[in-house]
Design an enzyme around this catalytic site. Structure first.
Site, PDB file in Angstrom:
ATOM      1  N   ASP A   1     -54.629  29.181 -29.511  1.00  0.00           N
ATOM      2  CA  ASP A   1     -54.613  28.094 -28.422  1.00  0.00           C
ATOM      3  C   ASP A   1     -54.308  26.741 -29.260  1.00  0.00           C
ATOM      4  O   ASP A   1     -53.540  25.818 -28.853  1.00  0.00           O
ATOM      5  CB  ASP A   1     -55.801  28.017 -27.840  1.00  0.00           C
ATOM      6  CG  ASP A   1     -55.943  27.078 -26.826  1.00  0.00           C
ATOM      7  OD1 ASP A   1     -55.237  26.987 -25.667  1.00  0.00           O
ATOM      8  OD2 ASP A   1     -56.637  26.089 -27.140  1.00  0.00           O
TER       9      ASP A   1
ATOM     10  N   GLU B   1     -51.334  34.023 -27.077  1.00  0.00           N
ATOM     11  CA  GLU B   1     -52.069  33.155 -27.922  1.00  0.00           C
ATOM     12  C   GLU B   1     -52.461  33.648 -29.148  1.00  0.00           C
ATOM     13  O   GLU B   1     -52.457  33.279 -30.292  1.00  0.00           O
ATOM     14  CB  GLU B   1     -53.323  32.220 -27.133  1.00  0.00           C
ATOM     15  CG  GLU B   1     -52.638  31.210 -25.979  1.00  0.00           C
ATOM     16  CD  GLU B   1     -53.773  30.614 -25.478  1.00  0.00           C
ATOM     17  OE1 GLU B   1     -53.314  29.526 -24.816  1.00  0.00           O
ATOM     18  OE2 GLU B   1     -55.022  30.898 -25.484  1.00  0.00           O
TER      19      GLU B   1
END
Length: 236
Positions: free
Chosen positions: A51, A123
């Site tokens: 992320d 992610e």
């Protein structure tokens, strides 16, 4: 030991070959596969790293492509590119769902197609690439995988109507807009919503749509148009 064929196929789609296959396997492993003894073998930690990698890479990319954009414009583009919906879309283009490692129950409930699981795995994959060879490679991967998504933001620079109305209200020193559902008509499979937007000191405005969100957007657009605000015709 020979590399599993499924990983070769995925690495071909990724245009990236992992040095550490365990990182790739961990990125693909959903929390439903967590050990009964509580040992973490899933992708949540990699997702946390990925992320941050994605955010920094996208922020850098937008700064390069839009050198004259203000912070608000950059933020709107940034949010569109890093949100879960976009991550899931990228994951689907790579065929990531086929390779996910899920529990039987999660797989049986359609987990390979769930946007949240795909977004998290995407992610995690970026986090795995970062740990495997560093940020330069991970950044290149983001630019490669997000190429088609980032191309679209050139044609959607303006804010949606609700965001535009909020910015206008703040600029006028007014309270933030509030949305109220006024009516819902039609059958469950094809409802029509009517929403009203209210700002103290201004007459309310109404809008209709096939969802609450679209009705609120229409209401915001109606108020902007009534007030003569430039760019009021912006859509989502």
């Amino acid at each position: 030991m020979l590399r599993p064929r499924k990983y070769k196929d995925l690495e071909k789609a990724l245009a990236y070959r992992f040095k550490d296959q365990k990182l790739l396997e961990m990125a693909l492993t959903h929390a439903s596969m967590r050990s009964s003894k509580g040992k973490r073998i899933d992708n949540e930690r990699l997702e946390f790293i990925g992320d941050r990698v994605l955010g920094l890479a996208i922020a850098e990319l937008l700064s390069e492509r839009f050198p004259d954009a203000n912070e608000g414009e950059l933020a709107r583009r940034f949010n569109k590119l890093v949100r879960g919906e976009t991550c899931a879309k990228v994951a689907r283009t790579l065929g990531l769902g086929t390779h996910l490692i899920l529990s039987d129950s999660e797989a049986g409930s359609g987990g390979r197609a769930k946007s949240t699981i795909l977004a998290d795995a995407m992610e995690a994959l970026l986090g795995a690439i970062f740990l495997d060879t560093g940020f330069e490679t991970a950044r290149a991967a983001v630019r490669r995988y997000w190429a088609s998504q980032s191309a679209e933001i050139h044609t959607s620079a303006g804010p949606d109507a609700k965001s535009a109305l909020q910015e206008w209200a703040q600029g006028q020193g007014l309270a933030l807009p509030k949305y109220v559902e006024i009516a819902r008509k039609g059958p469950d499979h094809a409802p029509r919503f009517t929403s009203e937007v209210r700002i103290p000191g201004k007459p309310p405005a109404r809008g209709e749509g096939a969802s609450k969100r679209s009705a609120e957007q229409a209401a915001a657009r109606a108020l902007l148009e009534r007030e003569g605000v430039a760019g009021a015709a912006a859509h989502e």
